[in-house]
Design an enzyme around this catalytic site. Structure first.
Site, PDB file in Angstrom:
ATOM      1  N   LYS A  55      38.993  20.776  78.189  1.00  0.00           N
ATOM      2  CA  LYS A  55      39.592  22.247  77.956  1.00  0.00           C
ATOM      3  C   LYS A  55      38.853  23.099  77.799  1.00  0.00           C
ATOM      4  O   LYS A  55      38.713  24.194  78.296  1.00  0.00           O
ATOM      5  CB  LYS A  55      40.941  21.966  77.275  1.00  0.00           C
ATOM      6  CG  LYS A  55      42.059  21.169  77.750  1.00  0.00           C
ATOM      7  CD  LYS A  55      43.000  20.475  76.622  1.00  0.00           C
ATOM      8  CE  LYS A  55      43.671  19.664  77.386  1.00  0.00           C
ATOM      9  NZ  LYS A  55      44.790  18.966  76.500  1.00  0.00           N
ATOM     10  N   GLN A  60      46.336  19.190  69.745  1.00  0.00           N
ATOM     11  CA  GLN A  60      46.130  18.076  70.532  1.00  0.00           C
ATOM     12  C   GLN A  60      46.864  16.996  69.996  1.00  0.00           C
ATOM     13  O   GLN A  60      46.763  16.755  69.087  1.00  0.00           O
ATOM     14  CB  GLN A  60      44.495  17.724  70.876  1.00  0.00           C
ATOM     15  CG  GLN A  60      44.568  16.390  71.793  1.00  0.00           C
ATOM     16  CD  GLN A  60      44.806  16.578  73.451  1.00  0.00           C
ATOM     17  OE1 GLN A  60      44.316  17.676  73.947  1.00  0.00           O
ATOM     18  NE2 GLN A  60      45.330  15.833  73.736  1.00  0.00           N
ATOM     19  N   ASP A  91      51.329  25.257  76.068  1.00  0.00           N
ATOM     20  CA  ASP A  91      51.763  23.905  76.456  1.00  0.00           C
ATOM     21  C   ASP A  91      53.369  23.933  77.027  1.00  0.00           C
ATOM     22  O   ASP A  91      53.802  22.998  77.589  1.00  0.00           O
ATOM     23  CB  ASP A  91      51.602  22.991  75.231  1.00  0.00           C
ATOM     24  CG  ASP A  91      50.452  22.066  75.319  1.00  0.00           C
ATOM     25  OD1 ASP A  91      50.017  21.967  76.259  1.00  0.00           O
ATOM     26  OD2 ASP A  91      49.772  21.646  74.121  1.00  0.00           O
TER      27      ASP A  91
END
Length: 297
Positions: free
Chosen positions: A52, A96, A119
């Site tokens: 990412k 994460q 997200d």
């Protein structure tokens, strides 16, 4: 001839199109910023975060990374998230997963500012998705929509089966498919570990999306002729290779390929799209938060 969708190629096109948006933001004095937070020593999580951050570097998005000791108190993670919420240069925040057992995952998700939740997992953003007014579509389901669009797969009026009911893929994917919107209007069934005779359900589907986390759960005998098959699974199984393992999906690729008109491979299918759509959401967040309009791809 079965069409194998090249997820890398579709993801590259989206990221190339995003570059114009990023340039427009830069002209207005805005650099999109994505903060990643890692509280784990899991090698897979470390790899995902590095991928990412690499995508940020390639696009000119400011990538900020915070690593926390997995044994640290939960408050340290919460304080980090709060500081990022308050930082005007950070437009998107990604914690994460998984987090350590002593940290409550639901609390982490609620601590992220919904406007920076790229997200799409904050309860407010989940609610907006279900209501048909998403702020940010979750990255993997949104990426699947883009793959279907790129392969000219019509969803309207089609029968779709989603195998898996996770909060990350299964549930939001089903919600997107039923929306009265482009990429939706499908008659959608969710299947899971308690489903009786899974094959009977999948054989009726025009579109099968496998996201259950079980290696090669769906094989060719469970696919109708001419179906579109999207494989979300990434499973490590023992194999006689240099590494001692290989990656396979939730779909038995070779047998399913003999039935499907369209199919995604593992790797190289859905995976690249998840990162591309994270970049998409970060650019969107920067645009919304700074009132600088851009035309997203």
């Amino acid at each position: 001839m079965t069409h194998v969708i090249d997820g890398n190629a579709v993801a590259n096109r989206i990221q190339n199109d995003l570059q114009e948006c990023i340039d427009d933001l830069e002209t207005a004095g805005v650099t999109p910023g994505l903060a990643t937070v890692l509280m784990s020593e899991d090698p897979a999580s470390e790899t995902y975060v590095s991928m990412k951050q690499r995508a940020c570097d390639e696009l000119g998005i400011q990538g900020l990374h915070h690593e926390l000791d997995p044994t640290a108190a939960a408050d340290e993670l919460f304080e980090t998230v709060t500081a990022l919420n308050d930082d005007p240069d950070v437009h998107g925040i990604l914690v994460q997963m998984p987090v350590p057992d002593h940290v409550d995952r639901a609390t982490v998700l609620r601590r992220v500012d919904p406007s920076k939740d790229v997200d799409g997992f904050h309860p407010e953003n989940v609610g907006r998705l279900v209501a048909g007014n998403p702020r940010y579509k979750p990255c993997t389901p949104h990426g699947i929509q883009k793959l279907l669009e790129a392969a000219d797969v019509e969803t309207e009026g089609k029968d779709a089966v989603v195998v898996g009911r996770s909060d990350i893929v299964g549930k939001p994917m089903a919600n997107l498919l039923i929306q009265k919107a482009p990429g939706g209007n499908a008659t959608t069934t969710i299947c899971h570990s308690r489903t009786t005779d899974l094959g009977e359900k999948t054989r009726r589907a025009d579109i099968v999306i496998a996201a259950a986390g079980y290696p090669e759960l769906v094989d060719g005998s469970m696919i109708r002729e001419g179906a579109a098959v999207i494989d979300v699974g990434v499973n490590r199984v023992d194999a006689e290779t240099e590494k001692g393992y290989e990656l396979v999906g939730d779909v038995a690729f070779e047998s399913a390929k003999r039935k499907a008109d369209i199919i995604t491979p593992v790797p190289g299918g859905v995976g690249p799209m998840t990162i591309a759509m994270l970049m998409y959401n970060t650019v969107k967040a920067a645009s919304v938060q700074t009132d600088v309009p851009v035309t997203l791809p």
